[in-house]
Design a protein around this motif. Structure first.
Motif, PDB file in Angstrom:
ATOM      1  N   UNK A   1       0.835  -1.209   0.000  1.00 19.06           N
ATOM      2  CA  UNK A   1       0.000   0.000   0.000  1.00 19.06           C
ATOM      3  C   UNK A   1       0.866   1.254   0.000  1.00 19.06           C
ATOM      4  N   UNK A   2       1.999   1.211   0.714  1.00 17.95           N
ATOM      5  CA  UNK A   2       2.911   2.352   0.715  1.00 17.95           C
ATOM      6  C   UNK A   2       3.471   2.610  -0.686  1.00 17.95           C
ATOM      7  N   UNK A   3       3.757   1.532  -1.414  1.00 19.35           N
ATOM      8  CA  UNK A   3       4.271   1.686  -2.777  1.00 19.35           C
ATOM      9  C   UNK A   3       3.232   2.313  -3.710  1.00 19.35           C
ATOM     10  N   UNK A   4       1.959   2.164  -3.381  1.00 15.95           N
ATOM     11  CA  UNK A   4       0.900   2.752  -4.204  1.00 15.95           C
ATOM     12  C   UNK A   4       0.658   4.224  -3.887  1.00 15.95           C
ATOM     13  N   UNK A   5       1.262   4.722  -2.789  1.00 15.41           N
ATOM     14  CA  UNK A   5       1.010   6.098  -2.374  1.00 15.41           C
ATOM     15  C   UNK A   5       1.470   7.099  -3.434  1.00 15.41           C
ATOM     16  N   UNK A   6       2.646   6.870  -3.997  1.00 16.99           N
ATOM     17  CA  UNK A   6       3.181   7.787  -5.019  1.00 16.99           C
ATOM     18  C   UNK A   6       2.288   7.860  -6.267  1.00 16.99           C
ATOM     19  N   UNK A   7       1.969   6.735  -6.919  1.00 13.68           N
ATOM     20  CA  UNK A   7       1.097   6.837  -8.101  1.00 13.68           C
ATOM     21  C   UNK A   7      -0.303   7.335  -7.761  1.00 13.68           C
ATOM     22  N   UNK A   8      -0.826   6.983  -6.569  1.00 12.40           N
ATOM     23  CA  UNK A   8      -2.152   7.457  -6.172  1.00 12.40           C
ATOM     24  C   UNK A   8      -2.190   8.984  -6.086  1.00 12.40           C
ATOM     25  N   UNK A   9      -1.210   9.569  -5.410  1.00 13.24           N
ATOM     26  CA  UNK A   9      -1.169  11.027  -5.273  1.00 13.24           C
ATOM     27  C   UNK A   9      -0.934  11.703  -6.622  1.00 13.24           C
ATOM     28  N   UNK A  10      -0.146  11.049  -7.480  1.00 11.93           N
ATOM     29  CA  UNK A  10       0.100  11.621  -8.806  1.00 11.93           C
ATOM     30  C   UNK A  10      -1.192  11.702  -9.617  1.00 11.93           C
ATOM     31  N   UNK A  11      -1.975  10.637  -9.584  1.00 13.51           N
ATOM     32  CA  UNK A  11      -3.215  10.591 -10.364  1.00 13.51           C
ATOM     33  C   UNK A  11      -4.290  11.512  -9.771  1.00 13.51           C
ATOM     34  N   UNK A  12      -4.397  11.524  -8.456  1.00 11.03           N
ATOM     35  CA  UNK A  12      -5.479  12.265  -7.806  1.00 11.03           C
ATOM     36  C   UNK A  12      -5.176  13.763  -7.696  1.00 11.03           C
ATOM     37  N   UNK A  13      -3.900  14.112  -7.462  1.00 10.09           N
ATOM     38  CA  UNK A  13      -3.569  15.516  -7.200  1.00 10.09           C
ATOM     39  C   UNK A  13      -2.749  16.175  -8.317  1.00 10.09           C
ATOM     40  N   UNK A  14      -1.648  15.542  -8.712  1.00  6.24           N
ATOM     41  CA  UNK A  14      -0.693  16.217  -9.586  1.00  6.24           C
ATOM     42  C   UNK A  14      -1.225  16.383 -11.011  1.00  6.24           C
ATOM     43  N   UNK A  15      -1.722  15.305 -11.607  1.00  5.77           N
ATOM     44  CA  UNK A  15      -2.149  15.410 -13.005  1.00  5.77           C
ATOM     45  C   UNK A  15      -3.368  16.313 -13.202  1.00  5.77           C
ATOM     46  N   UNK A  16      -4.356  16.328 -12.299  1.00 11.78           N
ATOM     47  CA  UNK A  16      -5.405  17.350 -12.430  1.00 11.78           C
ATOM     48  C   UNK A  16      -4.848  18.775 -12.340  1.00 11.78           C
ATOM     49  N   UNK A  17      -3.872  18.994 -11.451  1.00 15.74           N
ATOM     50  CA  UNK A  17      -3.242  20.316 -11.340  1.00 15.74           C
ATOM     51  C   UNK A  17      -2.516  20.685 -12.633  1.00 15.74           C
ATOM     52  N   UNK A  18      -1.862  19.709 -13.256  1.00 16.81           N
ATOM     53  CA  UNK A  18      -1.169  19.965 -14.520  1.00 16.81           C
ATOM     54  C   UNK A  18      -2.157  20.473 -15.567  1.00 16.81           C
ATOM     55  N   UNK A  19      -3.316  19.813 -15.664  1.00 13.16           N
ATOM     56  CA  UNK A  19      -4.328  20.234 -16.632  1.00 13.16           C
ATOM     57  C   UNK A  19      -4.797  21.658 -16.383  1.00 13.16           C
ATOM     58  N   UNK A  20      -5.042  21.995 -15.112  1.00 15.84           N
ATOM     59  CA  UNK A  20      -5.506  23.342 -14.785  1.00 15.84           C
ATOM     60  C   UNK A  20      -4.436  24.390 -15.067  1.00 15.84           C
ATOM     61  N   UNK A  21      -3.183  24.077 -14.702  1.00 19.73           N
ATOM     62  CA  UNK A  21      -2.097  25.035 -14.925  1.00 19.73           C
ATOM     63  C   UNK A  21      -1.876  25.268 -16.418  1.00 19.73           C
ATOM     64  N   UNK A  22      -1.896  24.197 -17.214  1.00 18.42           N
ATOM     65  CA  UNK A  22      -1.739  24.347 -18.663  1.00 18.42           C
ATOM     66  C   UNK A  22      -2.877  25.152 -19.268  1.00 18.42           C
ATOM     67  N   UNK A  23      -4.105  24.879 -18.835  1.00 16.96           N
ATOM     68  CA  UNK A  23      -5.267  25.607 -19.354  1.00 16.96           C
ATOM     69  C   UNK A  23      -5.162  27.094 -19.031  1.00 16.96           C
ATOM     70  N   UNK A  24      -4.820  27.408 -17.785  1.00 19.48           N
ATOM     71  CA  UNK A  24      -4.686  28.809 -17.394  1.00 19.48           C
ATOM     72  C   UNK A  24      -3.481  29.461 -18.075  1.00 19.48           C
ATOM     73  N   UNK A  25      -2.427  28.673 -18.320  1.00 13.35           N
ATOM     74  CA  UNK A  25      -1.271  29.213 -19.024  1.00 13.35           C
ATOM     75  C   UNK A  25      -1.616  29.618 -20.445  1.00 13.35           C
ATOM     76  N   UNK A  26      -2.401  28.800 -21.136  1.00  8.51           N
ATOM     77  CA  UNK A  26      -2.831  29.143 -22.493  1.00  8.51           C
ATOM     78  C   UNK A  26      -3.734  30.370 -22.489  1.00  8.51           C
ATOM     79  N   UNK A  27      -4.598  30.464 -21.484  1.00  5.61           N
ATOM     80  CA  UNK A  27      -5.454  31.644 -21.371  1.00  5.61           C
ATOM     81  C   UNK A  27      -4.631  32.903 -21.077  1.00  5.61           C
ATOM     82  N   UNK A  28      -3.622  32.761 -20.229  1.00  9.67           N
ATOM     83  CA  UNK A  28      -2.756  33.903 -19.915  1.00  9.67           C
ATOM     84  C   UNK A  28      -2.026  34.387 -21.158  1.00  9.67           C
TER      85      UNK A  28
END
Length: 229
Positions: free
Chosen positions: A6-33
């Motif tokens: 379960x500890x080994x799954x912590x990294x990919x879990x956080x990446x999918x749930x937190x990091x990649x959604x943030x990437x999409x939002x940052x890229x979208x706002x960057x294009x708008x900027x």
């Protein structure tokens, strides 16, 4: 699955749930900027630039913390504490490196002077590299002259971490300097490519990592001839 699995799954879990959604939002706002700066006909609110910068700051810090979590789990779970290579002294040293890296990241977040931000960016990245250089951390290759190096999930992660630290450390200058802004755009495009590669190589590595109780049998296989006893 055991607690270690379960500890080994912590990294990919956080990446999918937190990091990649943030990437999409940052890229979208960057294009708008960028569209707003080019004065296109799109009706965009004046706050898109600030939102892009603020979310990008959280993304950069989140990527660094995520990488530190992954490295800590890999190092700590490689062997039981009694069999830890180097004993308690090495464990304490690594914990101090981890703590120092996190403190440097916090200092980078709070610093205003350009020299301090540059120093803390480099210290944070050096801390990541130091933890990543430990023998417990598996890497396909350490030579850039090999194909395996460019397919390595670890080295792509180190590279994107450096790009994130650059964006975080040079944030005020990027807002003011056109040349740095263009460099930031180039770095962001490269980071986006690396994030896509991370999604692919991370999924590949998850398929190759057996559960803890399966490791003795799996690691007894011949990976060259692709057969098992």
């Amino acid at each position: 699955m055991t607690a270690v699995d379960w500890l080994w799954l912590l990294h990919p879990f956080l990446a999918v749930v937190l990091i990649y959604p943030l990437i999409g939002m940052v890229l979208h706002l960057g294009l708008q900027t960028r569209a707003r700066r080019q004065k296109t006909n799109l009706k965009l609110p004046p706050t898109v630039g600030r939102s892009h910068s603020d979310l990008g700051q959280w993304l950069a810090a989140g990527v660094v913390v995520l990488v530190l979590i992954a490295l800590s789990v890999v190092i700590a779970s490689k062997a039981p504490l009694a069999e830890f290579e180097g004993g308690a002294s090495r464990l304490i040293q690594l914990m101090l490196v981890l703590l120092g890296t996190l403190m440097s990241l916090v200092a980078l977040w709070r610093s205003r002077a350009p020299g301090l931000r540059l120093a803390f960016s480099l210290i944070t990245w050096l801390g990541v590299l130091t933890l990543g250089a430990q023998p417990e951390v598996w890497r396909l290759s350490d030579s850039p002259l090999t194909t395996a190096f460019w397919q390595s999930h670890y080295w792509a992660g180190v590279g994107v971490t450096g790009l994130m630290l650059f964006s975080l450390g040079a944030r005020p200058e990027i807002l003011r300097d056109l040349r740095l802004r263009r460099l930031h755009v180039t770095a962001s495009v490269l980071a986006a490519v690396l994030f896509v590669a991370q999604g692919l190589t991370g999924t590949r590595d998850l398929l190759e990592i057996p559960l803890s109780w399966q490791k003795p049998a799996v690691y007894g296989c011949d990976f060259v001839l692709r057969n098992c006893p």
